[in-house]
Design a protein around this motif. Sequence first.
Motif, PDB file in Angstrom:
ATOM      1  N   SER A  17      -8.908  -7.894  -6.745  1.00 24.58           N
ATOM      2  CA  SER A  17      -9.276  -7.650  -8.138  1.00 24.58           C
ATOM      3  C   SER A  17     -10.584  -6.871  -8.235  1.00 24.58           C
ATOM      4  O   SER A  17     -11.109  -6.650  -9.302  1.00 24.58           O
ATOM      5  N   GLY A  18     -11.114  -6.475  -7.100  1.00 23.53           N
ATOM      6  CA  GLY A  18     -12.250  -5.553  -7.114  1.00 23.53           C
ATOM      7  C   GLY A  18     -13.584  -6.197  -7.389  1.00 23.53           C
ATOM      8  O   GLY A  18     -14.508  -5.559  -7.884  1.00 23.53           O
ATOM      9  N   ILE A  19     -13.703  -7.480  -7.050  1.00 22.85           N
ATOM     10  CA  ILE A  19     -14.960  -8.175  -7.351  1.00 22.85           C
ATOM     11  C   ILE A  19     -16.111  -7.563  -6.570  1.00 22.85           C
ATOM     12  O   ILE A  19     -17.252  -7.537  -7.023  1.00 22.85           O
ATOM     13  N   ARG A  46     -16.525  -4.504  -5.906  1.00 23.50           N
ATOM     14  CA  ARG A  46     -16.651  -3.074  -6.186  1.00 23.50           C
ATOM     15  C   ARG A  46     -18.100  -2.673  -6.491  1.00 23.50           C
ATOM     16  O   ARG A  46     -18.590  -1.646  -6.038  1.00 23.50           O
ATOM     17  N   ALA A  47     -18.769  -3.545  -7.255  1.00 25.94           N
ATOM     18  CA  ALA A  47     -20.148  -3.230  -7.638  1.00 25.94           C
ATOM     19  C   ALA A  47     -21.032  -3.093  -6.410  1.00 25.94           C
ATOM     20  O   ALA A  47     -21.849  -2.180  -6.307  1.00 25.94           O
ATOM     21  N   ARG A  96     -20.255   0.032  -4.553  1.00 28.57           N
ATOM     22  CA  ARG A  96     -20.820   1.192  -5.234  1.00 28.57           C
ATOM     23  C   ARG A  96     -22.315   1.310  -4.960  1.00 28.57           C
ATOM     24  O   ARG A  96     -22.836   2.390  -4.721  1.00 28.57           O
ATOM     25  N   GLU A  97     -22.982   0.169  -4.961  1.00 31.17           N
ATOM     26  CA  GLU A  97     -24.419   0.173  -4.702  1.00 31.17           C
ATOM     27  C   GLU A  97     -24.686   0.637  -3.264  1.00 31.17           C
ATOM     28  O   GLU A  97     -25.603   1.430  -3.024  1.00 31.17           O
ATOM     29  N   TYR A 144     -24.260   4.286  -3.032  1.00 26.55           N
ATOM     30  CA  TYR A 144     -25.378   5.001  -3.659  1.00 26.55           C
ATOM     31  C   TYR A 144     -26.602   5.005  -2.741  1.00 26.55           C
ATOM     32  O   TYR A 144     -27.260   6.034  -2.556  1.00 26.55           O
ATOM     33  N   GLY A 155     -28.210  13.219 -13.090  1.00 26.54           N
ATOM     34  CA  GLY A 155     -29.299  12.774 -13.971  1.00 26.54           C
ATOM     35  C   GLY A 155     -30.204  11.730 -13.346  1.00 26.54           C
ATOM     36  O   GLY A 155     -31.184  11.301 -13.955  1.00 26.54           O
ATOM     37  N   ASP A 156     -29.903  11.300 -12.116  1.00 31.82           N
ATOM     38  CA  ASP A 156     -30.697  10.229 -11.499  1.00 31.82           C
ATOM     39  C   ASP A 156     -32.173  10.599 -11.363  1.00 31.82           C
ATOM     40  O   ASP A 156     -33.031   9.729 -11.294  1.00 31.82           O
ATOM     41  N   ARG A 182     -35.445   3.971 -12.783  1.00 34.66           N
ATOM     42  CA  ARG A 182     -35.143   2.996 -11.740  1.00 34.66           C
ATOM     43  C   ARG A 182     -34.530   3.589 -10.482  1.00 34.66           C
ATOM     44  O   ARG A 182     -34.324   2.888  -9.512  1.00 34.66           O
TER      45      ARG A 182
END
Lengths: 181, 353, 310
Positions: free
Chosen positions: A39-41, A43-44, A47-48, A51, A123-124, A129
């Motif tokens: 369920s992609g828990i 994913r965050a 992604r981090e 990045y 735009g980063d 932050r």
Amino acid sequence: MRWDWHDRLHLLGLVVVVAAMAWLLLAGAPGDSGARQASGIERAMERELAYQARAAFLQQIYGPVEELRRQGQAQQALLMLEQLNRNYAGEAHGYILKGLILHEQGVLEEAVASFVQGLRLNGDYVDQRSPLSERARIQNAVDEGLTTLGARARANPDNLSVAAALRNVYYLQSRLAGGCE
Amino acid sequence: MLMQREFWMIMAAGLSLGLLGVLLAVWGNPENSGICVSCFLENSAGALGLHANERMQYLRPELIGFVLGAMGSALVFREFRSRGGNAPLGRFGAGFFLIVGCAIFIGCPIKLFLRLTAGDLTALVALGGLVAGVWLGLRSLAAGVHFGMSSPQRGGAGFLVPALFVLMLVFALAQPGFILASTRGSAAQHAPLLLSLGAGVLLGVLAQRSRFCITGGVRDALVLGRRAPLLWGLLAFTAAAILANLLIGRFEVGFYGQPGAHLEHFWSVLGMALVGWISVLIGGCPFRQLIKAGEGDTDAGMAVLGMLIGAAVVQGWGLAGTAAGVPFYGKVAVLVGLALVLLTGLLLRERTA
Amino acid sequence: MNEILPVRRGAWLRFLFPMMTLVLAVVLGGCEKAPSGPVYRIGYMNCNSEAETMHRFLPLTRYLEKELGVRFEAIPVDTQDFVERYEQGEFDFTHTNAILYVILKEEQNLELLATEKRGQYGSRTAGALVVRRDSDIQTLEDVRGKRLIFGPQLALQGYAAQYDLLLKAGIDPELDLAYYAIPHGSFKHEKVIYGAWFGAYDVAAAPVLDLEVMIAEGKIEADDFRVLAQSEVMPYCTFGAAPRVDPKLVDRFRQALLKLKPEDTVEMDGERIKVLNAALIDGFEQLLDSDYDINRDLLRRVNMPPYQEF
């Protein structure tokens, strides 16, 4: 209203399905790592990680340019950027670095144009932050641009190139001011 | 007018919207974007995984508050009615192009006024487009163009869209992993969840009770002049926002360097004209569509779904305007929207013998 | 309930006829017409060679013909001959380096049109003194007694700027070097850079733009050379117009240059060519004549035309 066998069957089915769903949510989901992944828990976190890896990769690739810049060898740094451009053309980080170096050299219009190219891609660089943020330096360029290019534009109202350069400053000013993207 | 309860309800809604619109930006929402239905829908569509712009993903609690506040208010005051059923796909398409028009300008009509009251003069130009669009919508209505009358719906159809927002509320509170949240960009800027939700619920209740609507205010002003209560509500909204911006030092007059704004005025005008025109044809601005969907109006619900998909598409396909200007295909999308509105004027016109 | 009126067929025909006329007018109006009238001559200063000049600027000339609706002739001109041929009235428009622009402005009142943009400094570039990475020359002072190769004498960023850098450092190129040289023939700036790379000279006077271009093309690497010193950035190649040319045409010429975008193309010999790409230019910028004062000050310092004193 009379409840016939059809209604009773549907009501029973509804109660069973809702109960099963409640059980699944309360008991099943948190402990089931397979379902969590599906369920992609995570994913965050992925992604981090991606990045952070990107930021580290950029810092590694453009490290020699940064080093030359720190040593005050601005032209050598620009030439190194040109070389990196052969493999990483169109990378926002390169544009931002070029803008920083050009601004340090006093070449304001091209510095601003380079910041614009970089920010339009990513735009980063004006985010408070972001580890990539160059907000303060871009703000300096904007402050200088508003003064010098503004005066030049007022003195030469028909000059299209000066107007275009000032529009670039306004774009940066707008990005620094925030708002929705 | 001053003796009517309805008038004061509208004034309360207008004042609250102005005040909270500014305060939400102070509490963390993006600059000049304390409330923006289109931006928030774009953020929410991203949070639901409907587009991949990593800087525009956050389930905005204000939207949830608008719908659920309106639903709660409608239930309490016995105004909740499942109704609708006319031209569902037309309304879906209308909702879609409402967001296209907003995205070109960078903001819904509420944000237009919030930008204006913070001194952003580019919004003044777009206001001309919005008024022109509303006027065109009125002319269309007068000529017999309409989507048809709504009728009562069976089977609790009016609860479906509010139920979707209840689900979003669960997602916003529980924050399951498949709901995405930006860590940078404008979607990473947000007020605390409960504050946003509370503000949304309050505005949802007030808007449901008062029927407050930005394009409705403009429409009534064009038709009724100073006698239109919604006009006074709009003025109260404007005055409250200006005052709040002045008091907290966020009032910067100018065309240039404004947050979340661009200088392609022609396209801003066209975008807002599209929004004004569509809003009149479907009976309300994007904010009003959310409120009506909360009251059980399935026609508005279809428009809301169209808005959500529109929000995903403008981000996913890169149609939305940015500080750099309006992308080429964004311009094409606005023209497609205008063409479809014109076509609607031909096809949905009730012609009298 | 109101009845919906049927649409009459005659109304469609009345609508169709003007629409077809409009479509026809748009289609025919879009056809390109060959320009007519007098031929205006554009003198293009040879940067590297005559063949390269024509290859670069013929598409731009065709583009200008198309945009302005007048006939142009592109004439490649040797740098040394340019002023004399201009004085004889051979050119209506000029494309020259910044020294020739200053000379023609000063002596013939040439009008500034636009400056070409190329490389990291846009419409400007700098002159640099470079040495091989492994050279024992560390500072300008170390240049004394060494072999130096300059670019062509009428190159602002290939000769004058470096001459000025040396003078400012207290080194007289005429007295304090082992010797200096200027290459012959075409592609002089590349020859300068290769001269230092292959060790024929200790120091090279190169325009920064040429270093950038050679790195971008993979001919050299950024760290093959060290930059000993670098001048300020100064305007580079420039379009000008003779004062006798109709001011309206001059203005349209300028606008056509300024609005050129990388995707603009012309058709030549059955081929569609990107104008800026062929000309090796990123675009054009409208500078002010006062922006060239930095060039003028430099030329005065190094005693070069048009300010040369004997």
